[in-house]
Design a protein around this motif. Sequence first.
Motif, PDB file in Angstrom:
ATOM      1  N   GLY A   1     -18.402   5.538  -2.205  1.00  0.00           N
ATOM      2  CA  GLY A   1     -18.763   6.707  -2.991  1.00  0.00           C
ATOM      3  C   GLY A   1     -18.454   8.056  -2.412  1.00  0.00           C
ATOM      4  N   TYR A   2     -17.978   8.114  -1.142  1.00  0.00           N
ATOM      5  CA  TYR A   2     -17.696   9.433  -0.557  1.00  0.00           C
ATOM      6  C   TYR A   2     -16.563  10.091  -1.321  1.00  0.00           C
ATOM      7  N   VAL A   3     -15.395   9.387  -1.381  1.00  0.00           N
ATOM      8  CA  VAL A   3     -14.288   9.858  -2.204  1.00  0.00           C
ATOM      9  C   VAL A   3     -13.731   8.740  -3.088  1.00  0.00           C
ATOM     10  N   ASP A   4     -14.236   7.516  -2.908  1.00  0.00           N
ATOM     11  CA  ASP A   4     -13.847   6.349  -3.689  1.00  0.00           C
ATOM     12  C   ASP A   4     -12.343   6.157  -3.650  1.00  0.00           C
ATOM     13  N   ASP A   5     -11.828   5.868  -2.467  1.00  0.00           N
ATOM     14  CA  ASP A   5     -10.395   5.791  -2.249  1.00  0.00           C
ATOM     15  C   ASP A   5     -10.095   4.615  -1.325  1.00  0.00           C
ATOM     16  N   PRO A   6      -9.895   3.436  -1.894  1.00  0.00           N
ATOM     17  CA  PRO A   6      -9.762   2.237  -1.066  1.00  0.00           C
ATOM     18  C   PRO A   6      -8.420   2.082  -0.366  1.00  0.00           C
ATOM     19  N   PHE A   7      -8.454   1.641   0.877  1.00  0.00           N
ATOM     20  CA  PHE A   7      -7.266   1.250   1.638  1.00  0.00           C
ATOM     21  C   PHE A   7      -6.152   2.282   1.483  1.00  0.00           C
ATOM     22  N   ASP A   8      -6.441   3.537   1.769  1.00  0.00           N
ATOM     23  CA  ASP A   8      -5.456   4.578   1.487  1.00  0.00           C
ATOM     24  C   ASP A   8      -4.591   4.967   2.666  1.00  0.00           C
ATOM     25  N   VAL A   9      -5.165   5.073   3.854  1.00  0.00           N
ATOM     26  CA  VAL A   9      -4.394   5.509   5.023  1.00  0.00           C
ATOM     27  C   VAL A   9      -4.268   4.354   6.013  1.00  0.00           C
ATOM     28  N   TRP A  10      -3.032   4.107   6.471  1.00  0.00           N
ATOM     29  CA  TRP A  10      -2.743   3.012   7.398  1.00  0.00           C
ATOM     30  C   TRP A  10      -2.181   3.579   8.696  1.00  0.00           C
ATOM     31  N   GLY A  11      -2.553   2.964   9.809  1.00  0.00           N
ATOM     32  CA  GLY A  11      -1.912   3.307  11.060  1.00  0.00           C
ATOM     33  C   GLY A  11      -0.531   2.676  11.140  1.00  0.00           C
ATOM     34  N   GLN A  12       0.152   2.915  12.255  1.00  0.00           N
ATOM     35  CA  GLN A  12       1.511   2.396  12.413  1.00  0.00           C
ATOM     36  C   GLN A  12       1.527   0.957  12.906  1.00  0.00           C
ATOM     37  N   GLY A  13       0.379   0.473  13.378  1.00  0.00           N
ATOM     38  CA  GLY A  13       0.258  -0.910  13.820  1.00  0.00           C
ATOM     39  C   GLY A  13       0.463  -1.079  15.317  1.00  0.00           C
ATOM     40  N   THR A  14      -0.136  -2.142  15.847  1.00  0.00           N
ATOM     41  CA  THR A  14       0.040  -2.514  17.250  1.00  0.00           C
ATOM     42  C   THR A  14       0.265  -4.025  17.308  1.00  0.00           C
ATOM     43  N   LEU A  15       1.233  -4.445  18.113  1.00  0.00           N
ATOM     44  CA  LEU A  15       1.647  -5.851  18.132  1.00  0.00           C
ATOM     45  C   LEU A  15       0.845  -6.655  19.148  1.00  0.00           C
ATOM     46  N   VAL A  16       0.267  -7.728  18.660  1.00  0.00           N
ATOM     47  CA  VAL A  16      -0.422  -8.691  19.523  1.00  0.00           C
ATOM     48  C   VAL A  16       0.398  -9.975  19.520  1.00  0.00           C
TER      49      VAL A  16
END
Lengths: 107, 122
Positions: free
Chosen positions: B103-118
């Motif tokens: 409910g803060y801005v109601d914006d699901p899964f919007d910003v992603w990091g660049q990732g890190t490899l495991v």
Amino acid sequence: DIQMTQSPPSLSASVGDRVAITCRTSQDIKSDLGWYQQKPGKAPKRLISYASILQRGVPSRFSGSGYGTEFTLTIRSLQPEDFATYYCLQHNDYPITFGQGTRLEIK
Amino acid sequence: EEQLVESGGALVEPGGSLRLSCAGSGFSFSSYEMNWVRQAPGKGLEWVAYIHHSGSPIYYTDSVKGRFTISRDNARNSLFLQMTGLKVEDTAVYYCVRDDRDGYVDDPFDVWGQGTLVTVSS
């Protein structure tokens, strides 16, 4: 778990074509679905939220539709930069699930 | 600019442990829910874990329950994923993903990091 069936798995098309990718869910998720574009070596980028809301900065040739259990991402007038892999994501219930992906290739 | 930056990925032997971190900047980190999503080499996306902005509730995908722990430090604008009992099948790029369905801005899964490899391998 909510099962996602995304089709087709791959698609070959030409610049200027109109294409459609479908995502079907195993139960009603209302409009709790997003569409993402991923290019090789990059993080996914959200295109559409809540089934049909176009994200700011995303070209208007992308559109989303659907409600309940069937959803469609349509790209009209394909551009060279649109060739990528596309995923749907449901966030109606846990576990969050993704479609299997659609690889859009240049014909 | 709203940004997420992951770190901590490495090569580890099966059965080993690793702690991933994700630093948020350019937004009010403490107001957002957060997730980890992974992608095995050449494969699709798989959601791993979720944490509410308050720290609870927390959810995991079945394959990591009992082995992975998601946590956050809002004072440091940071998200973590403690991974133990690592298996070869945990090999993937791990993405930190911002979320808001509370409910803060109601914006699901919007910003992603660049990732890190495991990479889990002997």
